[in-house]
Motif scaffolding. Sequence first.
Motif, PDB file in Angstrom:
ATOM      1  N   PRO A 241       0.811  -1.225   0.000  1.00  0.00           N
ATOM      2  CA  PRO A 241       0.000   0.000   0.000  1.00  0.00           C
ATOM      3  C   PRO A 241       0.844   1.274   0.000  1.00  0.00           C
ATOM      4  N   PHE A 242       2.142   1.148   0.129  1.00  0.00           N
ATOM      5  CA  PHE A 242       3.004   2.338   0.097  1.00  0.00           C
ATOM      6  C   PHE A 242       4.229   2.008  -0.736  1.00  0.00           C
ATOM      7  N   SER A 243       5.004   3.016  -1.089  1.00  0.00           N
ATOM      8  CA  SER A 243       6.236   2.677  -1.794  1.00  0.00           C
ATOM      9  C   SER A 243       7.392   2.699  -0.805  1.00  0.00           C
ATOM     10  N   LEU A 244       8.369   1.883  -1.093  1.00  0.00           N
ATOM     11  CA  LEU A 244       9.506   1.748  -0.181  1.00  0.00           C
ATOM     12  C   LEU A 244      10.345   3.021  -0.202  1.00  0.00           C
ATOM     13  N   THR A 245      10.946   3.336   0.927  1.00  0.00           N
ATOM     14  CA  THR A 245      11.841   4.502   0.958  1.00  0.00           C
ATOM     15  C   THR A 245      13.127   4.141   0.219  1.00  0.00           C
ATOM     16  N   GLY A 271      18.376   0.390  12.073  1.00  0.00           N
ATOM     17  CA  GLY A 271      17.506   1.499  11.694  1.00  0.00           C
ATOM     18  C   GLY A 271      16.739   1.946  12.914  1.00  0.00           C
ATOM     19  N   ASP A 272      16.374   3.193  12.924  1.00  0.00           N
ATOM     20  CA  ASP A 272      15.669   3.750  14.073  1.00  0.00           C
ATOM     21  C   ASP A 272      14.292   3.092  14.218  1.00  0.00           C
ATOM     22  N   VAL A 273      13.682   3.274  15.385  1.00  0.00           N
ATOM     23  CA  VAL A 273      12.328   2.757  15.601  1.00  0.00           C
ATOM     24  C   VAL A 273      11.403   3.298  14.526  1.00  0.00           C
ATOM     25  N   GLY A 274      10.654   2.405  13.916  1.00  0.00           N
ATOM     26  CA  GLY A 274       9.677   2.849  12.934  1.00  0.00           C
ATOM     27  C   GLY A 274      10.240   3.112  11.552  1.00  0.00           C
ATOM     28  N   SER A 275      11.515   2.788  11.337  1.00  0.00           N
ATOM     29  CA  SER A 275      12.110   3.068  10.027  1.00  0.00           C
ATOM     30  C   SER A 275      11.698   2.027   8.988  1.00  0.00           C
ATOM     31  N   GLY A 276      11.037   0.959   9.440  1.00  0.00           N
ATOM     32  CA  GLY A 276      10.521  -0.023   8.488  1.00  0.00           C
ATOM     33  C   GLY A 276      11.473  -1.177   8.230  1.00  0.00           C
ATOM     34  N   LYS A 277      11.942  -1.807   9.301  1.00  0.00           N
ATOM     35  CA  LYS A 277      12.863  -2.933   9.152  1.00  0.00           C
ATOM     36  C   LYS A 277      12.109  -4.220   8.833  1.00  0.00           C
ATOM     37  N   THR A 278      10.885  -4.341   9.366  1.00  0.00           N
ATOM     38  CA  THR A 278      10.149  -5.594   9.228  1.00  0.00           C
ATOM     39  C   THR A 278       9.966  -5.984   7.761  1.00  0.00           C
ATOM     40  N   ILE A 279       9.709  -4.969   6.957  1.00  0.00           N
ATOM     41  CA  ILE A 279       9.416  -5.269   5.558  1.00  0.00           C
ATOM     42  C   ILE A 279      10.657  -5.811   4.839  1.00  0.00           C
ATOM     43  N   VAL A 280      11.813  -5.352   5.271  1.00  0.00           N
ATOM     44  CA  VAL A 280      13.063  -5.857   4.702  1.00  0.00           C
ATOM     45  C   VAL A 280      13.197  -7.338   5.040  1.00  0.00           C
ATOM     46  N   ARG A 310       1.292 -11.609  12.684  1.00  0.00           N
ATOM     47  CA  ARG A 310       0.121 -10.936  12.121  1.00  0.00           C
ATOM     48  C   ARG A 310       0.445 -10.258  10.807  1.00  0.00           C
ATOM     49  N   LYS A 311       1.538  -9.496  10.829  1.00  0.00           N
ATOM     50  CA  LYS A 311       1.922  -8.758   9.621  1.00  0.00           C
ATOM     51  C   LYS A 311       2.216  -9.719   8.480  1.00  0.00           C
ATOM     52  N   PHE A 312       3.003 -10.744   8.779  1.00  0.00           N
ATOM     53  CA  PHE A 312       3.367 -11.714   7.747  1.00  0.00           C
ATOM     54  C   PHE A 312       2.118 -12.385   7.195  1.00  0.00           C
ATOM     55  N   MET A 424      13.268   7.835   7.397  1.00  0.00           N
ATOM     56  CA  MET A 424      11.957   7.412   7.890  1.00  0.00           C
ATOM     57  C   MET A 424      10.960   7.404   6.733  1.00  0.00           C
ATOM     58  N   PRO A 425       9.944   6.520   6.811  1.00  0.00           N
ATOM     59  CA  PRO A 425       8.884   6.584   5.800  1.00  0.00           C
ATOM     60  C   PRO A 425       8.276   7.987   5.802  1.00  0.00           C
ATOM     61  N   PRO A 426       7.807   8.445   4.645  1.00  0.00           N
ATOM     62  CA  PRO A 426       7.291   9.813   4.570  1.00  0.00           C
ATOM     63  C   PRO A 426       6.051   9.998   5.437  1.00  0.00           C
ATOM     64  N   GLY A 427       5.813  11.240   5.831  1.00  0.00           N
ATOM     65  CA  GLY A 427       4.578  11.542   6.550  1.00  0.00           C
ATOM     66  C   GLY A 427       4.651  11.349   8.052  1.00  0.00           C
ATOM     67  N   ARG A 428       5.776  10.853   8.536  1.00  0.00           N
ATOM     68  CA  ARG A 428       5.900  10.712   9.987  1.00  0.00           C
ATOM     69  C   ARG A 428       5.994  12.084  10.625  1.00  0.00           C
ATOM     70  N   ARG A 429       5.246  12.275  11.697  1.00  0.00           N
ATOM     71  CA  ARG A 429       5.395  13.532  12.412  1.00  0.00           C
ATOM     72  C   ARG A 429       6.167  13.272  13.672  1.00  0.00           C
ATOM     73  N   VAL A 529       5.261  -3.250  19.748  1.00  0.00           N
ATOM     74  CA  VAL A 529       3.824  -3.001  19.724  1.00  0.00           C
ATOM     75  C   VAL A 529       3.503  -1.829  18.803  1.00  0.00           C
ATOM     76  N   ASP A 530       2.585  -2.057  17.897  1.00  0.00           N
ATOM     77  CA  ASP A 530       2.337  -1.112  16.813  1.00  0.00           C
ATOM     78  C   ASP A 530       0.837  -0.836  16.728  1.00  0.00           C
ATOM     79  N   VAL A 531       0.372   0.199  17.430  1.00  0.00           N
ATOM     80  CA  VAL A 531      -1.039   0.577  17.399  1.00  0.00           C
ATOM     81  C   VAL A 531      -1.121   2.041  16.959  1.00  0.00           C
TER      82      VAL A 531
HETATM   83  P1  ADP Z   1      10.772  -0.977  12.809  1.00  0.00           P
HETATM   84  O1  ADP Z   1      11.917  -0.534  11.954  1.00  0.00           O
HETATM   85  O2  ADP Z   1      10.710  -0.225  14.094  1.00  0.00           O
HETATM   86  O3  ADP Z   1      10.707  -2.462  12.997  1.00  0.00           O
HETATM   87  P2  ADP Z   1       8.358  -1.408  11.350  1.00  0.00           P
HETATM   88  O4  ADP Z   1       8.930  -2.321  10.366  1.00  0.00           O
HETATM   89  O5  ADP Z   1       7.502  -1.973  12.422  1.00  0.00           O
HETATM   90  O6  ADP Z   1       9.487  -0.510  12.005  1.00  0.00           O
HETATM   91  O7  ADP Z   1       7.570  -0.276  10.552  1.00  0.00           O
HETATM   92  C1  ADP Z   1       6.847   0.728  11.222  1.00  0.00           C
HETATM   93  C2  ADP Z   1       5.586   1.061  10.470  1.00  0.00           C
HETATM   94  O8  ADP Z   1       5.880   1.724   9.232  1.00  0.00           O
HETATM   95  C3  ADP Z   1       4.783  -0.159  10.094  1.00  0.00           C
HETATM   96  O9  ADP Z   1       3.429   0.093  10.348  1.00  0.00           O
HETATM   97  C4  ADP Z   1       5.070  -0.342   8.603  1.00  0.00           C
HETATM   98  O10 ADP Z   1       4.027  -0.987   7.936  1.00  0.00           O
HETATM   99  C5  ADP Z   1       5.229   1.083   8.140  1.00  0.00           C
HETATM  100  N1  ADP Z   1       6.092   1.261   6.956  1.00  0.00           N
HETATM  101  C6  ADP Z   1       7.217   0.565   6.673  1.00  0.00           C
HETATM  102  N2  ADP Z   1       7.784   1.005   5.529  1.00  0.00           N
HETATM  103  C7  ADP Z   1       7.007   2.012   5.064  1.00  0.00           C
HETATM  104  C8  ADP Z   1       7.050   2.881   3.915  1.00  0.00           C
HETATM  105  N3  ADP Z   1       8.023   2.799   3.029  1.00  0.00           N
HETATM  106  N4  ADP Z   1       6.075   3.810   3.783  1.00  0.00           N
HETATM  107  C9  ADP Z   1       5.090   3.902   4.700  1.00  0.00           C
HETATM  108  N5  ADP Z   1       4.979   3.119   5.793  1.00  0.00           N
HETATM  109  C10 ADP Z   1       5.919   2.179   5.993  1.00  0.00           C
END
Ligand code: ADP
Length: 665
Positions: A241-245, A271-280, A310-312, A424-429, A529-531
């Motif tokens: 649903p988003f494009s990778l950074t 990577g910092d918290v929330g930088s999107g490591k899980t997807i890698v 859950r994510k997987f 960081m993924p875009p749009g983070r405040r 935890v991601d809510v």
């Molecule tokens: P962490 O690096 O702390 O493990 P996560 O992998 O949990 O971070 O990612 C944090 C959140 O950002 C998740 O909800 C994830 O789906 C979302 N996310 C990851 N990559 C992107 C991206 N490129 N654009 C937008 N959101 C993203």
Amino acid sequence: MKLEKLGLRSRFDFVLHLPLRYEDETVLTDPQKAPPGRPVQVEARVLRAEVAYRPRRQLIVHAEGLALRFFNFWGSQLKQFQRAADAGRLVRAFGEVRAGFFGAEMAHPRYQFVDADTPLPEALTPIYPATAGVSQKEIRTAVLRALDEAPIGDTLPAAVRKRYQLDGFAESVEVLHRPRPGADIEALTDHTHPAWQRMIFDELLAQQLSMRFAYRRRRARNAPALPGHGPLLGSFVKNLPFSLTKAQKRVIEEVLADLREPHPMQRLLQGDVGSGKTIVAAMACLTAADSGWQAAVMAPTEILAEQHWRKFNDWFAPLGVPLAWLHGGLAQQEKRSALRRLKSGECAIVVGTHALLQKGVEFARLGLAVIDEQHRFGVQQRVMLRRKAEEAVPHQLMMSATPIPRTLSMTHYADLDVSLIDEMPPGRRPVLTRVFSAARRGEVLSRIRDACAGGQQAYWVCPVIEESKDKDVQTAIDTHARLQGELKKLRVGLLHGRMDAPAKASAIDAFRGGRTHLLVCTTVIEVGVDVPNASLMVIESAERFGLAQLHQLRGRVGRGERDSVCILLFGESLQGNAAARLRIILRTNDGFEIAQRDLELRGPGEVIGERQSGSPLFRFADLARDTDLVVAALEAANDLIERNPDAARAHVERWLGSREELTHT
Ligand code: ADP
Ligand code: MG
């Protein structure tokens, strides 16, 4: 032998037993003019000595313009001083001078008797790390004997010394053990002296070399090449649903390139918290599956493992990838079926906790092991997961939740390849952080009411009580009861480490589903935890948390569309170091900067979390201070291994001897 207690056995143990500091006995100070709080050397004629009994038994020596006091003394010392008085000798004493009952006084000084023509030493006096029952003199004698035994060769080729402007080894240890007259005591004390710089460089280089050797040994083994020619990865990326950074793309390329090789990947993903490591991690797993091999993802807690699961599941089930979920709370039958599917190879990807390491867990073709929060696992556990592979060594991807300062990552992870997500993924405040005194609790409660009335959710993190985990839990339980009483209109949930897995899961579920508004918890939520709907976090007694921990906790909010706030409550008083730490958290949201400051404030053992139980990694190097030398040593290590492996081995041998460097096997 007594010196063995200090770990001194080989010649180089002695040569490298370097002074802690130096004392300047080359000059005499007038006792009346001695600066306060600094040890000096004084000299005075002994007049008489006596034993006094009030307020407690002590030997008092009266000298001209100076008194010496000893609370522990031998009878022979009294006689010595009396004889010196009779002979009109001088006492030369080293210590701090204080203003006392008799004027200038020294307590328990180091001393010797001298005559008017006894010369002063010409060089500084080294003071060695010692242990009970071994005197400075014994150590000094043994060290100098080792130093003089035979000429000491240099393990660094001349080109390396020249390039990094390093003094010779023999010359440097000579200066450190036997500083010449007029040596710069300040530079020797604060380790900026070229002789010290050489030692620090050598130590850092030895560590780099030994870890690079370990890396090469492991890299030489065979692993399945995972080219990932199947369709899964492509469909996955298309459906995101988003494009990778940019950073994610780069890191994924690094990982995929490793996986294509027939040698095991040994990569750390930072990577910092929330930088999107899980997807890698997810994409690495899909690549394994696409290549016909299995992947396992291990996380240190049930909460985190479930989150990944859950994510997987969301991501992979639509692609038809067969998954399994393995954790302690599984019913017998579910467990048996999961194990069977892993062993038969029917299941491509498994997510789990330590349960993955159990004996009955067998894989048909394990090609990739992913370890999240790798620092929470011991080396042994990481090896155990790898051994689950039958045919070849699997590729390994480790992930670290907390950013690690650059110098620490360059040294501690020198046996790994490191990928960094620095965007960081875009749009983070950024989360707005505020510090409140606990006295303003009422205000904080009304903020929670307002936020929840507007459809948002909040966390309340209870402090860690150091002495006992039970007390932590009790605090959380009490706080939960109190807050539920204070916030009658809200539903307040509770989550702590002593709850069993189903209770934890249902507490998180209720919060995720919005059925509870406020979640009272201990630091169990620190990771994972991601809510996204939670936009307010209150951390009680924030001064008790480590910086990295506060940063992790704060990373739990600011994941949604709304502006998020983190309120740090502090106890009665906030002083010194605690205040400095909270100021850092207030000032920046950059995890790497926070980690760097944490390193400066608390030292590497605390920051890295691992290995601190053993001996510290370095005796002489200071990672917060010696940044330039760390960079130089790393560069030199790579160069030396390539061009002069024999010199590299000789250097490691001198510094580490038979001691194996602890590596990330
Ligand atoms: P962490 O690096 O702390 O493990 P996560 O992998 O949990 O971070 O990612 C944090 C959140 O950002 C998740 O909800 C994830 O789906 C979302 N996310 C990851 N990559 C992107 C991206 N490129 N654009 C937008 N959101 C993203
Ligand atoms: Mg994560």
